[in-house]
Write an enzyme that holds these catalytic residues in place. Structure first.
Site, short mmCIF file in Angstrom:
data_model
loop_
_atom_site.label_atom_id
_atom_site.label_comp_id
_atom_site.label_asym_id
_atom_site.label_seq_id
_atom_site.Cartn_x
_atom_site.Cartn_y
_atom_site.Cartn_z
N ASP A 194 -29.56 -92.75 23.81
CA ASP A 194 -28.37 -91.94 24.08
C ASP A 194 -28.43 -91.46 25.53
OD1 ASP A 194 -25.95 -90.66 23.58
OD2 ASP A 194 -26.88 -88.87 22.73
N ASP A 211 -32.39 -84.31 25.05
CA ASP A 211 -31.59 -84.76 23.90
C ASP A 211 -32.15 -86.07 23.34
OD1 ASP A 211 -29.70 -84.80 21.93
OD2 ASP A 211 -27.97 -85.09 23.24
#
Ligand code: ADP
Ligand code: MG
Length: 257
Positions: A194, A211
């Protein structure tokens, strides 16, 4: 926070932030507000982290995403921490399955949404550790419990560090990005999956990747696909900002050779 001046300044900032925050008012309100957003289990999990001394206080919301909220907190040494709380009510848990199944670190897949979210939280913690041991700068993971992850706070509380998306980027950031993807792949045997301008902080002491819940090992059946996507996303981002170099397929060949 060794310097007492710095420490009291930070306290002042935190207290001011707490007053200003619309999520936290008075002690008595705190529970009410938490109740609006979180279920009882999550409240108890916060309390468990506090009793384990992984956390001392929870302040205002730094980011309220659909799937997770990130709070500014403080550890027992009065250091700021980021507390990422995954919403167990989020309906997106099926989407996460593909990023768990196929990762040999995790055995049998959980069947319910709550257990999937707990596993996701553990996975993000493990991914941060793995990235760190591969020499990639990430927020230092401190602890996790159920759907809550505690990590190093990046930025000057209450302000989180700006991301690439919110910053000017230069050739150094470009180099850092593709070196980081390569380091993750070669040393960490993993792929972020991501990677985007929203998941990199640009700080005074360098760029920091974060993240990491989606990241999988390179043995995952879709790992190469995720690698290509990460590379393509970042090539596109830098191109938009006027920095271009090799195309994604050239970069892929280099990373995987
Ligand atoms: N370690 C951290 N330190 C400071 N702020 C953070 C930290 N982690 C996340 N944040 C804040 O929360 C936002 C969302 O975090 P992220 O992990 O990307 O969650 P999401 O899954 O919602 O994208 C970030 O853009 C940043 O503002
Ligand atoms: Mg993000």
């Amino acid at each position: 926070m060794a310097d007492p001046d710095e420490s009291s300044k930070m306290r002042e900032r935190l207290l001011r932030f707490e007053r200003e925050s619309r999520y936290l008012r008075k002690d008595s309100d705190e529970r009410k507000v938490l109740e609006e957003v979180f279920d009882r289990t999550t409240q108890l999990a916060v309390e468990e982290l506090i009793s384990r001394k992984d956390l001392r206080e929870l302040y205002g919301v730094v980011s309220a995403g659909k799937e997770a909220r990130v709070y500014l907190g403080e550890d027992t040494e009065a250091k700021p921490v980021a507390v990422k709380i995954y919403l167990t009510s989020a309906s997106d848990f099926r989407k996460r399955m593909g990023y768990i199944a196929g990762d040999r670190r995790f055995g049998k897949l959980p069947s319910g949404s709550r257990d999937t979210i707990y596993l996701w939280t553990r996975k993000e913690f493990k991914n941060l550790q793995l990235a760190e041991s591969a020499g990639v700068r990430v927020p230092k993971p401190h602890a996790f419990y159920k759907n809550i992850l505690v990590m190093e706070y990046m930025g000057t509380p209450p302000q989180p560090a700006p991301t690439f998306a919110e910053s000017e980027v230069d050739e150094d950031d470009y180099r850092w990005t593709f070196e980081t993807i390569e380091k993750l792949w070669k040393r960490g045997k993993m792929v972020h999956a991501d990677f985007s301008e929203f998941n990199v902080f640009k700080t005074a002491s360098g760029d920091v990747l974060f993240d990491m819940g989606s990241a999988v090992l390179s043995s995952h059946p879709q790992a190469s696909e995720y690698l290509r996507r990460d590379l393509a996303n970042m090539v596109r981002f830098f191109r938009k900002r006027g920095i271009s170099g090799k195309d994604a397929s050239e970069l892929e060949a280099e990373v995987t050779k």
